[in-house]
Design a protein around this motif. Structure first.
Motif, PDB file in Angstrom:
ATOM      1  N   MET A   1      41.001  34.458  44.991  1.00  0.00           N
ATOM      2  CA  MET A   1      40.682  35.644  44.216  1.00  0.00           C
ATOM      3  C   MET A   1      39.818  36.539  45.092  1.00  0.00           C
ATOM      4  SD  MET A   1      40.519  36.954  40.884  1.00  0.00           S
ATOM      5  CE  MET A   1      41.055  35.487  40.055  1.00  0.00           C
ATOM      6  N   ASP A   2      40.163  37.796  45.192  1.00  0.00           N
ATOM      7  CA  ASP A   2      39.294  38.695  45.943  1.00  0.00           C
ATOM      8  C   ASP A   2      38.044  38.991  45.128  1.00  0.00           C
ATOM      9  OD1 ASP A   2      39.960  40.581  44.056  1.00  0.00           O
ATOM     10  OD2 ASP A   2      41.319  41.683  45.345  1.00  0.00           O
ATOM     11  N   ARG A   3      37.117  39.713  45.693  1.00  0.00           N
ATOM     12  CA  ARG A   3      35.805  39.897  45.072  1.00  0.00           C
ATOM     13  C   ARG A   3      35.722  41.246  44.365  1.00  0.00           C
ATOM     14  NH1 ARG A   3      33.497  35.168  44.631  1.00  0.00           N
ATOM     15  NH2 ARG A   3      31.404  35.871  45.062  1.00  0.00           N
ATOM     16  N   LYS A   4      36.712  41.593  43.570  1.00  0.00           N
ATOM     17  CA  LYS A   4      36.716  42.860  42.859  1.00  0.00           C
ATOM     18  C   LYS A   4      36.602  42.631  41.368  1.00  0.00           C
ATOM     19  CE  LYS A   4      39.079  45.123  46.509  1.00  0.00           C
ATOM     20  NZ  LYS A   4      40.296  45.369  47.146  1.00  0.00           N
ATOM     21  N   PHE A   5      36.313  43.688  40.655  1.00  0.00           N
ATOM     22  CA  PHE A   5      36.113  43.629  39.211  1.00  0.00           C
ATOM     23  C   PHE A   5      37.420  43.991  38.514  1.00  0.00           C
ATOM     24  CE2 PHE A   5      34.962  45.813  35.265  1.00  0.00           C
ATOM     25  CZ  PHE A   5      34.235  44.802  34.659  1.00  0.00           C
ATOM     26  N   TYR A   6      37.843  43.172  37.552  1.00  0.00           N
ATOM     27  CA  TYR A   6      39.072  43.418  36.804  1.00  0.00           C
ATOM     28  C   TYR A   6      38.792  43.290  35.312  1.00  0.00           C
ATOM     29  CZ  TYR A   6      41.447  42.541  41.222  1.00  0.00           C
ATOM     30  OH  TYR A   6      41.863  42.597  42.515  1.00  0.00           O
ATOM     31  N   PHE A   7      39.528  44.037  34.508  1.00  0.00           N
ATOM     32  CA  PHE A   7      39.397  43.888  33.066  1.00  0.00           C
ATOM     33  C   PHE A   7      40.702  44.275  32.401  1.00  0.00           C
ATOM     34  CE2 PHE A   7      38.725  48.351  33.566  1.00  0.00           C
ATOM     35  CZ  PHE A   7      39.192  48.932  32.405  1.00  0.00           C
ATOM     36  N   HIS A   8      40.863  43.845  31.165  1.00  0.00           N
ATOM     37  CA  HIS A   8      42.031  44.253  30.371  1.00  0.00           C
ATOM     38  C   HIS A   8      41.658  44.227  28.895  1.00  0.00           C
ATOM     39  CE1 HIS A   8      46.191  44.998  29.380  1.00  0.00           C
ATOM     40  NE2 HIS A   8      46.071  44.091  28.445  1.00  0.00           N
ATOM     41  N   PHE A   9      41.993  45.298  28.193  1.00  0.00           N
ATOM     42  CA  PHE A   9      41.823  45.350  26.744  1.00  0.00           C
ATOM     43  C   PHE A   9      43.152  44.983  26.108  1.00  0.00           C
ATOM     44  CE2 PHE A   9      38.400  48.122  28.034  1.00  0.00           C
ATOM     45  CZ  PHE A   9      37.416  47.873  27.104  1.00  0.00           C
ATOM     46  N   TYR A  10      43.182  43.856  25.418  1.00  0.00           N
ATOM     47  CA  TYR A  10      44.319  43.558  24.561  1.00  0.00           C
ATOM     48  C   TYR A  10      44.013  44.185  23.206  1.00  0.00           C
ATOM     49  CZ  TYR A  10      46.399  40.276  27.846  1.00  0.00           C
ATOM     50  OH  TYR A  10      47.007  39.718  28.929  1.00  0.00           O
ATOM     51  N   ASP A  12      43.470  42.857  20.368  1.00  0.00           N
ATOM     52  CA  ASP A  12      42.487  42.144  19.560  1.00  0.00           C
ATOM     53  C   ASP A  12      41.340  41.515  20.344  1.00  0.00           C
ATOM     54  OD1 ASP A  12      43.878  42.653  17.165  1.00  0.00           O
ATOM     55  OD2 ASP A  12      45.298  41.087  17.707  1.00  0.00           O
ATOM     56  N   PHE A  13      41.391  41.558  21.655  1.00  0.00           N
ATOM     57  CA  PHE A  13      40.283  41.010  22.427  1.00  0.00           C
ATOM     58  C   PHE A  13      40.258  41.630  23.812  1.00  0.00           C
ATOM     59  CE2 PHE A  13      43.770  38.246  23.513  1.00  0.00           C
ATOM     60  CZ  PHE A  13      43.558  37.900  24.839  1.00  0.00           C
ATOM     61  N   TYR A  14      39.211  41.278  24.540  1.00  0.00           N
ATOM     62  CA  TYR A  14      38.936  41.862  25.843  1.00  0.00           C
ATOM     63  C   TYR A  14      38.702  40.721  26.824  1.00  0.00           C
ATOM     64  CZ  TYR A  14      35.807  44.103  29.300  1.00  0.00           C
ATOM     65  OH  TYR A  14      35.208  44.532  30.451  1.00  0.00           O
ATOM     66  N   ILE A  15      39.165  40.872  28.060  1.00  0.00           N
ATOM     67  CA  ILE A  15      38.918  39.868  29.099  1.00  0.00           C
ATOM     68  C   ILE A  15      38.505  40.583  30.370  1.00  0.00           C
ATOM     69  CG2 ILE A  15      41.381  39.781  29.706  1.00  0.00           C
ATOM     70  CD1 ILE A  15      40.933  36.820  30.469  1.00  0.00           C
ATOM     71  N   GLU A  16      37.555  40.002  31.090  1.00  0.00           N
ATOM     72  CA  GLU A  16      37.166  40.571  32.372  1.00  0.00           C
ATOM     73  C   GLU A  16      36.857  39.465  33.354  1.00  0.00           C
ATOM     74  OE1 GLU A  16      33.522  42.892  31.669  1.00  0.00           O
ATOM     75  OE2 GLU A  16      32.385  41.356  32.712  1.00  0.00           O
ATOM     76  N   TYR A  17      37.050  39.794  34.630  1.00  0.00           N
ATOM     77  CA  TYR A  17      36.642  38.933  35.732  1.00  0.00           C
ATOM     78  C   TYR A  17      35.699  39.752  36.582  1.00  0.00           C
ATOM     79  CZ  TYR A  17      36.667  36.743  40.295  1.00  0.00           C
ATOM     80  OH  TYR A  17      36.273  36.184  41.482  1.00  0.00           O
ATOM     81  N   SER A  18      34.543  39.209  36.912  1.00  0.00           N
ATOM     82  CA  SER A  18      33.627  39.961  37.764  1.00  0.00           C
ATOM     83  C   SER A  18      32.792  39.036  38.627  1.00  0.00           C
ATOM     84  CB  SER A  18      32.723  40.865  36.918  1.00  0.00           C
ATOM     85  OG  SER A  18      31.995  40.113  35.996  1.00  0.00           O
ATOM     86  N   PRO A  19      32.633  39.412  39.883  1.00  0.00           N
ATOM     87  CA  PRO A  19      31.774  38.675  40.804  1.00  0.00           C
ATOM     88  C   PRO A  19      30.379  39.293  40.855  1.00  0.00           C
ATOM     89  CG  PRO A  19      33.088  40.229  42.027  1.00  0.00           C
ATOM     90  CD  PRO A  19      33.476  40.377  40.571  1.00  0.00           C
TER      91      PRO A  19
END
Length: 142
Positions: A1-10, A12-19
């Motif tokens: 996984m690279d070291r960038k910030f990702y997110f997605h709004f579904y 009914d919920f929200y998910i994010e990856y962050s270093p």
């Protein structure tokens, strides 16, 4: 996984990856609360978690759950890398599942971490709408 910030709004919920690079190194916000539950899967880090009169420390890989309306603060050790996944959870989805209704912190084995992170990766990176964005844009969209 690279070291960038990702997110997605579904819907009914929200998910994010962050270093660590995209987060303040010592504190993730002051005391605050949310209308939805938050499941935080920490791949690596060291934190002190304060919530509902409880103070717990965790290091390595661990999971934290903050239920809706739980006042909490998370203090991250500045001398540790910190990489996390955050998934918001509508409490309606937990009805009848015997899911704890209070804050908890669980240490995770390498197998536990893999079992939790692999579905999170699928939700985020195969959503068809992955983002690589500046933190200010994410806060504005929230």
């Amino acid at each position: 996984m690279d070291r960038k910030f990702y997110f997605h709004f579904y819907r009914d919920f929200y998910i994010e990856y962050s270093p660590l690079a995209d987060r303040p190194p010592a504190i993730l916000g002051g005391f605050h609360l949310h209308n939805l539950g938050e499941l935080i899967i920490v791949e690596e880090g060291a934190s002190t978690i304060i919530s509902d009169g409880m103070i717990k420390s965790a290091a390595g890989s661990y999971a934290i759950y903050y239920p809706p309306h739980a006042i909490h603060q998370q203090l991250n050790a500045p001398n540790y890398n910190y990489t996390r996944w955050l998934i918001t959870i509508d409490p309606a989805y937990l009805d009848g599942l015997d899911f704890p209704d209070s804050t908890f912190v669980l240490n995770l084995t390498a197998e536990d971490l893999k079992r939790l992170v692999e579905p999170a990766k699928l939700l985020l990176f195969y959503s068809g709408d992955e983002k690589n964005v500046d933190r200010k844009l994410v806060e504005a969209r929230r």
